[in-house]
Design an enzyme around this catalytic site. Sequence first.
Site, PDB file in Angstrom:
ATOM      1  N   ASP A  19       0.820  -1.215   0.000  1.00 39.91           N
ATOM      2  CA  ASP A  19       0.000   0.000   0.000  1.00 39.91           C
ATOM      3  C   ASP A  19       0.860   1.274   0.000  1.00 39.91           C
ATOM      4  OD1 ASP A  19      -2.693   1.279   0.714  1.00 39.91           O
ATOM      5  OD2 ASP A  19      -1.395   1.982   2.338  1.00 39.91           O
ATOM      6  N   ARG A  49       7.532 -10.272  -2.658  1.00 41.66           N
ATOM      7  CA  ARG A  49       7.277 -11.686  -2.973  1.00 41.66           C
ATOM      8  C   ARG A  49       6.270 -11.860  -4.098  1.00 41.66           C
ATOM      9  NH1 ARG A  49       5.329 -13.469   2.853  1.00 41.66           N
ATOM     10  NH2 ARG A  49       3.973 -11.763   2.244  1.00 41.66           N
ATOM     11  N   TYR A 188       4.915  12.704   9.077  1.00 38.85           N
ATOM     12  CA  TYR A 188       4.329  13.977   9.509  1.00 38.85           C
ATOM     13  C   TYR A 188       5.377  15.095   9.480  1.00 38.85           C
ATOM     14  CZ  TYR A 188      -0.466  12.815  10.312  1.00 38.85           C
ATOM     15  OH  TYR A 188      -1.783  12.502  10.085  1.00 38.85           O
ATOM     16  N   GLU A 225      -9.546  10.413  12.336  1.00 38.29           N
ATOM     17  CA  GLU A 225      -9.841   9.860  11.007  1.00 38.29           C
ATOM     18  C   GLU A 225     -11.249   9.294  11.025  1.00 38.29           C
ATOM     19  OE1 GLU A 225      -5.712   8.316   8.878  1.00 38.29           O
ATOM     20  OE2 GLU A 225      -7.079   6.849   9.723  1.00 38.29           O
ATOM     21  N   HIS A 249       3.774  10.276  15.277  1.00 35.16           N
ATOM     22  CA  HIS A 249       3.322  11.520  14.633  1.00 35.16           C
ATOM     23  C   HIS A 249       2.968  12.604  15.661  1.00 35.16           C
ATOM     24  CE1 HIS A 249       3.367   9.011  11.217  1.00 35.16           C
ATOM     25  NE2 HIS A 249       2.111   8.630  11.189  1.00 35.16           N
ATOM     26  N   ARG A 381      -3.762  24.354  11.675  1.00 33.49           N
ATOM     27  CA  ARG A 381      -4.481  23.278  10.977  1.00 33.49           C
ATOM     28  C   ARG A 381      -3.480  22.517  10.094  1.00 33.49           C
ATOM     29  NH1 ARG A 381      -7.702  27.933   9.831  1.00 33.49           N
ATOM     30  NH2 ARG A 381      -7.107  27.757   7.640  1.00 33.49           N
ATOM     31  N   LEU A 390      -6.028  32.640  14.511  1.00 32.41           N
ATOM     32  CA  LEU A 390      -5.923  33.149  15.871  1.00 32.41           C
ATOM     33  C   LEU A 390      -7.297  33.693  16.217  1.00 32.41           C
ATOM     34  CD1 LEU A 390      -4.003  33.953  18.219  1.00 32.41           C
ATOM     35  CD2 LEU A 390      -3.627  36.110  17.044  1.00 32.41           C
TER      36      LEU A 390
HETATM   37  P1  NDP Z   1       1.689  -3.700   3.620  1.00 28.36           P
HETATM   38  O1  NDP Z   1       0.981  -4.496   4.651  1.00 28.36           O
HETATM   39  O2  NDP Z   1       0.967  -3.331   2.363  1.00 28.36           O
HETATM   40  O3  NDP Z   1       3.032  -4.510   3.306  1.00 28.36           O
HETATM   41  C1  NDP Z   1       3.943  -4.176   2.275  1.00 28.36           C
HETATM   42  C2  NDP Z   1       4.369  -5.451   1.574  1.00 28.36           C
HETATM   43  O4  NDP Z   1       5.075  -6.276   2.474  1.00 28.36           O
HETATM   44  C3  NDP Z   1       3.193  -6.281   1.108  1.00 28.36           C
HETATM   45  O5  NDP Z   1       2.769  -5.885  -0.184  1.00 28.36           O
HETATM   46  C4  NDP Z   1       3.748  -7.678   1.121  1.00 28.36           C
HETATM   47  O6  NDP Z   1       4.401  -7.891  -0.115  1.00 28.36           O
HETATM   48  C5  NDP Z   1       4.787  -7.644   2.203  1.00 28.36           C
HETATM   49  N1  NDP Z   1       4.272  -8.250   3.428  1.00 28.36           N
HETATM   50  C6  NDP Z   1       3.156  -7.918   4.101  1.00 28.36           C
HETATM   51  N2  NDP Z   1       3.015  -8.690   5.197  1.00 28.36           N
HETATM   52  C7  NDP Z   1       4.077  -9.511   5.218  1.00 28.36           C
HETATM   53  C8  NDP Z   1       4.508 -10.514   6.097  1.00 28.36           C
HETATM   54  N3  NDP Z   1       3.823 -10.833   7.208  1.00 28.36           N
HETATM   55  N4  NDP Z   1       5.645 -11.176   5.812  1.00 28.36           N
HETATM   56  C9  NDP Z   1       6.347 -10.864   4.735  1.00 28.36           C
HETATM   57  N5  NDP Z   1       5.969  -9.899   3.855  1.00 28.36           N
HETATM   58  C10 NDP Z   1       4.864  -9.237   4.090  1.00 28.36           C
HETATM   59  O7  NDP Z   1       2.292  -2.438   4.334  1.00 28.36           O
HETATM   60  P2  NDP Z   1       2.246  -0.920   3.907  1.00 28.36           P
HETATM   61  O8  NDP Z   1       2.699  -0.808   2.492  1.00 28.36           O
HETATM   62  O9  NDP Z   1       0.953  -0.344   4.304  1.00 28.36           O
HETATM   63  O10 NDP Z   1       3.332  -0.313   4.902  1.00 28.36           O
HETATM   64  C11 NDP Z   1       4.701  -0.606   4.804  1.00 28.36           C
HETATM   65  C12 NDP Z   1       5.411  -0.017   6.026  1.00 28.36           C
HETATM   66  O11 NDP Z   1       5.156   1.376   6.075  1.00 28.36           O
HETATM   67  C13 NDP Z   1       4.918  -0.566   7.366  1.00 28.36           C
HETATM   68  O12 NDP Z   1       5.996  -0.560   8.259  1.00 28.36           O
HETATM   69  C14 NDP Z   1       3.865   0.465   7.804  1.00 28.36           C
HETATM   70  O13 NDP Z   1       3.718   0.484   9.195  1.00 28.36           O
HETATM   71  C15 NDP Z   1       4.514   1.741   7.300  1.00 28.36           C
HETATM   72  N6  NDP Z   1       3.576   2.823   7.025  1.00 28.36           N
HETATM   73  C16 NDP Z   1       2.555   2.653   6.124  1.00 28.36           C
HETATM   74  C17 NDP Z   1       1.712   3.715   5.832  1.00 28.36           C
HETATM   75  C18 NDP Z   1       0.613   3.593   4.816  1.00 28.36           C
HETATM   76  O14 NDP Z   1      -0.043   4.611   4.547  1.00 28.36           O
HETATM   77  N7  NDP Z   1       0.386   2.422   4.233  1.00 28.36           N
HETATM   78  C19 NDP Z   1       1.898   5.037   6.455  1.00 28.36           C
HETATM   79  C20 NDP Z   1       3.009   5.112   7.355  1.00 28.36           C
HETATM   80  C21 NDP Z   1       3.803   4.029   7.624  1.00 28.36           C
HETATM   81  P3  NDP Z   1       4.571  -9.320  -0.759  1.00 28.36           P
HETATM   82  O15 NDP Z   1       3.514 -10.219  -0.221  1.00 28.36           O
HETATM   83  O16 NDP Z   1       4.454  -9.069  -2.229  1.00 28.36           O
HETATM   84  O17 NDP Z   1       5.937  -9.720  -0.350  1.00 28.36           O
HETATM   85  C1  BG6 Z   2       0.166   6.264   9.277  1.00 26.82           C
HETATM   86  C2  BG6 Z   2      -0.692   5.400  10.151  1.00 26.82           C
HETATM   87  O1  BG6 Z   2       1.432   6.421   9.848  1.00 26.82           O
HETATM   88  O2  BG6 Z   2      -0.430   7.539   9.126  1.00 26.82           O
HETATM   89  C3  BG6 Z   2      -2.094   5.298   9.590  1.00 26.82           C
HETATM   90  O3  BG6 Z   2      -0.111   4.117  10.198  1.00 26.82           O
HETATM   91  C4  BG6 Z   2      -2.668   6.668   9.332  1.00 26.82           C
HETATM   92  O4  BG6 Z   2      -2.931   4.576  10.474  1.00 26.82           O
HETATM   93  C5  BG6 Z   2      -1.711   7.486   8.508  1.00 26.82           C
HETATM   94  O5  BG6 Z   2      -3.891   6.505   8.645  1.00 26.82           O
HETATM   95  C6  BG6 Z   2      -2.214   8.912   8.386  1.00 26.82           C
HETATM   96  O6  BG6 Z   2      -1.396   9.628   7.519  1.00 26.82           O
HETATM   97  P1  BG6 Z   2      -1.971  10.935   6.833  1.00 26.82           P
HETATM   98  O7  BG6 Z   2      -0.797  11.506   6.131  1.00 26.82           O
HETATM   99  O8  BG6 Z   2      -3.055  10.469   5.903  1.00 26.82           O
HETATM  100  O9  BG6 Z   2      -2.518  11.801   7.905  1.00 26.82           O
END
Ligand code: NDP
Ligand code: BG6
Length: 494
Positions: A19, A49, A188, A225, A249, A381, A390
């Site tokens: 994501d 993967r 943030y 949110e 954050h 904001r 203010l």
């Molecule tokens: P996802 O859950 O989408 O994971 C990213 C990729 O990692 C997946 O597409 C998958 O790829 C692989 N994956 C997921 N779970 C596992 C597992 N248990 N074991 C091995 N591989 C796995 O995470 P996000 O992309 O949402 O977030 C990535 C990082 O960024 C995290 O640390 C999250 O906390 C942080 N983060 C995310 C935000 C967001 O808006 N999404 C915002 C701020 C921080 P595949 O299966 O193809 O290997």
């Molecule tokens: C991420 C959190 O760090 O920030 C999410 O893991 C949250 O839960 C997101 O939704 C919010 O980010 P933003 O930029 O949309 O306020």
Amino acid sequence: MTDANQDPLSLVVIGASGDLARRKIFPALFSLYCQRALPDDVRLFGFARTDLDDAAFRRRITEHLTCRYAPGASCAEEMEAFLARCHYVTGEYGSTDSILDLYQRMRQLEPRGKVNRLYYLAIPPSIFVTTAESLGNAGLVSCGEESQGWSRVVVEKPFGRDRPSSDELALALGQVFQEPDIFRIDHYLGKEVIQNLLVLRFANSVFEPQWNRQHLASVQVTWAENLTLAGRAGYFDRYGIIRDVMQNHLLQMVALLAMEPPDELEASAIRREKVRLLRSIAPVSRADLVTGQFVAAEWDGRQVPGYTEDPAVPDDSRTETYAAAVLRIDNARWQGVPFFMSAGKGLDSRCTTLRLRFHPLAHRLFDRSGHRPAPNELVIRVQPDEGMHLSLTTKLPGLELKLAERKLDLSYGDAFRDHIIPDAYEGLLLEVMRGDRSLFLSGEELAASWDVFTPVLHALESESAAPEGYPFGGPPPAAALRLLQWAEDARGCG
Ligand code: NDP
Ligand code: BG6
């Protein structure tokens, strides 16, 4: 761009099927590409993967690219050129062989000689260490020799679940990457309004003299949110809202709001002041924390399921989706000023605001007007509708003395009509390439942040009671509103 940034660069997004990669990282890279802010000789690699070839990967990331910086017909051309630089390798994170496949692909496409390498760990924290170790074992991390180019790593939050696990992670990551090459991201810090905090406080002589216990009665940091956890509930249930946004954050916003002025704008000076501030926050006490969990409700004309109805969440989950806390800063500037913090999913709006409330008037001069002036407030904001206002008490025009509250409003939408507000990840990625660490967390800062919340997180885990339910769309638990001392007019985002 500095010369260092013009060296050839390979940027590798590990977890590229996820994501964050699709919604944030690649769109930000495309924006930088359109602004000519990436080195001319740059290649972007995705690794995960999920079995994809280059074409399928490019289709996937195209979905979220926007034409903000390449309006009109040029956008398609820019996209095509950008996507041609994007490549994908399928593999296992913990497998040195898979990482060697990645390396081979990189070497095929990289020029000879010095190449900088940036690894973005966009993966769940549970696999940070194995992935970093594989990178190290496969020889993809340079030892800092000038002729080789640098190897930097970007690590996403949450970094651990508490102080001990964070220390463990830090130690393991430190075996592979040197501290100056580790960029712990908190997106943030890349948001425009947050970056303005230093300027607002220290470039305007009107504010600094007021920014203390003599003038301010309280500070509120509100994060809300109006979303469920759809798609992320598996992750969220292991962490909860305190670890997901409060410890990072929200605490970062508090650090920038409350720290002493740094001696200079260098990363080390800013980080030093933030660490000092974080260390002066007393660990949150259990009495100063209220948690909640959203339950099913009708909201915005539809029935929204409760948190535990998500298939990825156990029925008996006690994970908090809402938390309110009071932070107490033990230093000369802030002694006695409560810093109220609240964060919740499943509330009635999406917003982040910082509200500084001034002391009420000491005199009763205007009592005969029938209107007791409300305390002034400065509201910053962060999102949406970036800006600040203010609140002032003013005389209503007319023959009689009637008072009312009105706002002096600086809305970015109006004031900076001709400027595009960059996405947080754009600026942060650029800073990693430049090697400027001001917007990233130092190891000390991370440790100090965990110290604020670790005891209360452990206390919560030892309790058997579930967090108080609140209906999706709010309001939050009544106990939270009492803790935050929220008056009706100071609720949430407004
Ligand atoms: P996802 O859950 O989408 O994971 C990213 C990729 O990692 C997946 O597409 C998958 O790829 C692989 N994956 C997921 N779970 C596992 C597992 N248990 N074991 C091995 N591989 C796995 O995470 P996000 O992309 O949402 O977030 C990535 C990082 O960024 C995290 O640390 C999250 O906390 C942080 N983060 C995310 C935000 C967001 O808006 N999404 C915002 C701020 C921080 P595949 O299966 O193809 O290997
Ligand atoms: C991420 C959190 O760090 O920030 C999410 O893991 C949250 O839960 C997101 O939704 C919010 O980010 P933003 O930029 O949309 O306020």
